[in-house]
Design an enzyme around this catalytic site. Structure first.
Site, PDB file in Angstrom:
ATOM      1  N   CYS A 287      -2.153  -1.407   3.934  1.00  0.00           N
ATOM      2  CA  CYS A 287      -2.779  -0.806   2.617  1.00  0.00           C
ATOM      3  C   CYS A 287      -4.168  -0.975   2.352  1.00  0.00           C
ATOM      4  O   CYS A 287      -4.897  -0.501   3.351  1.00  0.00           O
ATOM      5  CB  CYS A 287      -1.507  -1.386   1.444  1.00  0.00           C
ATOM      6  SG  CYS A 287      -1.843  -0.267  -0.064  1.00  0.00           S
ATOM      7  N   HIS A 288      -4.487  -1.986   1.420  1.00  0.00           N
ATOM      8  CA  HIS A 288      -5.907  -2.227   1.455  1.00  0.00           C
ATOM      9  C   HIS A 288      -6.132  -3.619   2.245  1.00  0.00           C
ATOM     10  O   HIS A 288      -7.329  -3.952   2.324  1.00  0.00           O
ATOM     11  CB  HIS A 288      -6.117  -2.731  -0.034  1.00  0.00           C
ATOM     12  CG  HIS A 288      -6.009  -1.428  -0.843  1.00  0.00           C
ATOM     13  ND1 HIS A 288      -5.135  -1.019  -1.782  1.00  0.00           N
ATOM     14  CD2 HIS A 288      -7.132  -0.741  -1.268  1.00  0.00           C
ATOM     15  CE1 HIS A 288      -5.301   0.115  -2.333  1.00  0.00           C
ATOM     16  NE2 HIS A 288      -6.756   0.303  -2.327  1.00  0.00           N
TER      17      HIS A 288
ATOM     18  N   GLU B 140      -5.883   6.743  -3.360  1.00  0.00           N
ATOM     19  CA  GLU B 140      -6.856   5.899  -4.093  1.00  0.00           C
ATOM     20  C   GLU B 140      -7.181   6.746  -5.339  1.00  0.00           C
ATOM     21  O   GLU B 140      -7.083   6.329  -6.496  1.00  0.00           O
ATOM     22  CB  GLU B 140      -8.274   5.779  -3.459  1.00  0.00           C
ATOM     23  CG  GLU B 140      -8.950   4.296  -4.338  1.00  0.00           C
ATOM     24  CD  GLU B 140      -8.100   3.090  -4.001  1.00  0.00           C
ATOM     25  OE1 GLU B 140      -7.484   2.722  -5.155  1.00  0.00           O
ATOM     26  OE2 GLU B 140      -8.161   2.501  -3.128  1.00  0.00           O
TER      27      GLU B 140
END
Length: 257
Positions: free
Chosen positions: A164-165, A195
């Site tokens: 993910c991030h 996002e």
């Protein structure tokens, strides 16, 4: 009769003694396998930019890979940029894996007392894994100490993973040859479209997909919230929270090679 019995006893003793070093070696090998450790990286950042909204590491992105790797016999340590208690986001204990992780006394203590990068010995770890959560966008990419730990693990034959991030931690890692870790590799992460879907394109300090592509990544992606896991040359990345378990499974498969 006595001679025959004596010979049998001698043969049995010789067989037993001969087997001992092999057995000891097998036990030592097993012990070494059980001692292998994996380093999980979680964010120290607890606010989404100027919005004031709370954030942190996403619980499921730590818990699901943790279950896969912990159940396989690996010891997992936690590090964060600042050390100490890590802020948590996505706190959903209706997810049984999240609940299992959160209520494990040993690991709850670790997440409440994460290591500082300066306390980590990179040589102790077979892999490093960056959990996501929006907080990672603020304190992963520019942390040179974490970059060095990851580069050391990778260049000693270890695995680098992120979801993910979490791949924000991969963006600026440079290897000893001067090239970026992601350069020329297939990489996956939270996409620009995802996002935008959560309304944070103007809040995060940079767009993760763009940052990875800028440093040479061959970015892969699927549709919104679809499971997508990419493996390329000992780098394992996943697109979103839904991909967290798959990243854990792919890391384990790489460790078994």
């Amino acid at each position: 009769m006595k001679n025959s019995l004596g010979k049998i006893i001698v043969i049995v003793l010789i067989s037993f003694v001969s087997a001992m070093p092999f057995g000891a070696a097998a036990q030592t090998k097993k012990a070494k396998n059980m001692e292998k450790k994996i380093l999980f990286v979680v964010t120290s950042h607890d606010k989404k930019g100027s919005t004031g909204e709370p954030t942190g590491f996403y619980l499921g992105e730590a818990a699901h890979p943790w279950e896969v790797l912990h159940d396989a016999g690996y010891v997992i340590d936690f590090v964060s940029p600042k050390g100490g208690k890590a802020p948590v986001d996505g706190f959903d204990l209706t997810d049984p894996v999240n609940k299992k992780f959160w209520e494990n006394a040993e690991y709850h203590k670790k997440i409440e007392n994460t290591l500082k990068p300066s306390e980590v010995k990179a040589g102790d770890y077979a892999a490093i894994y960056y959990a996501g959560g929006h907080g990672a966008m603020w304190d992963f990419a520019d942390n040179t100490a974490l970059q060095q730990i990851a580069a050391t693990i990778y260049e000693k034959g270890g695995i680098v993973g992120a979801v993910c991030h979490g791949p924000a931690g991969l963006v600026n890692i440079k290897l000893s040859n001067g090239k970026y870790l992601v350069d020329g590799k297939k990489i996956n992460a939270f996409t620009n479209e995802e996002e935008e879907a959560v309304g944070l394109t103007k809040v995060v300090p940079f767009l993760l997909e763009d940052g990875l592509i800028k440093h040479g990544a061959k970015f892969e992606k699927s549709g919104l919230w679809q499971v997508h896991v990419t493996v390329d040359n000992r780098v394992v990345t996943g697109q979103n929270p839904q991909s967290a378990k798959g990243v854990g499974e792919a890391i384990l498969a790489q460790l078994k090679k």
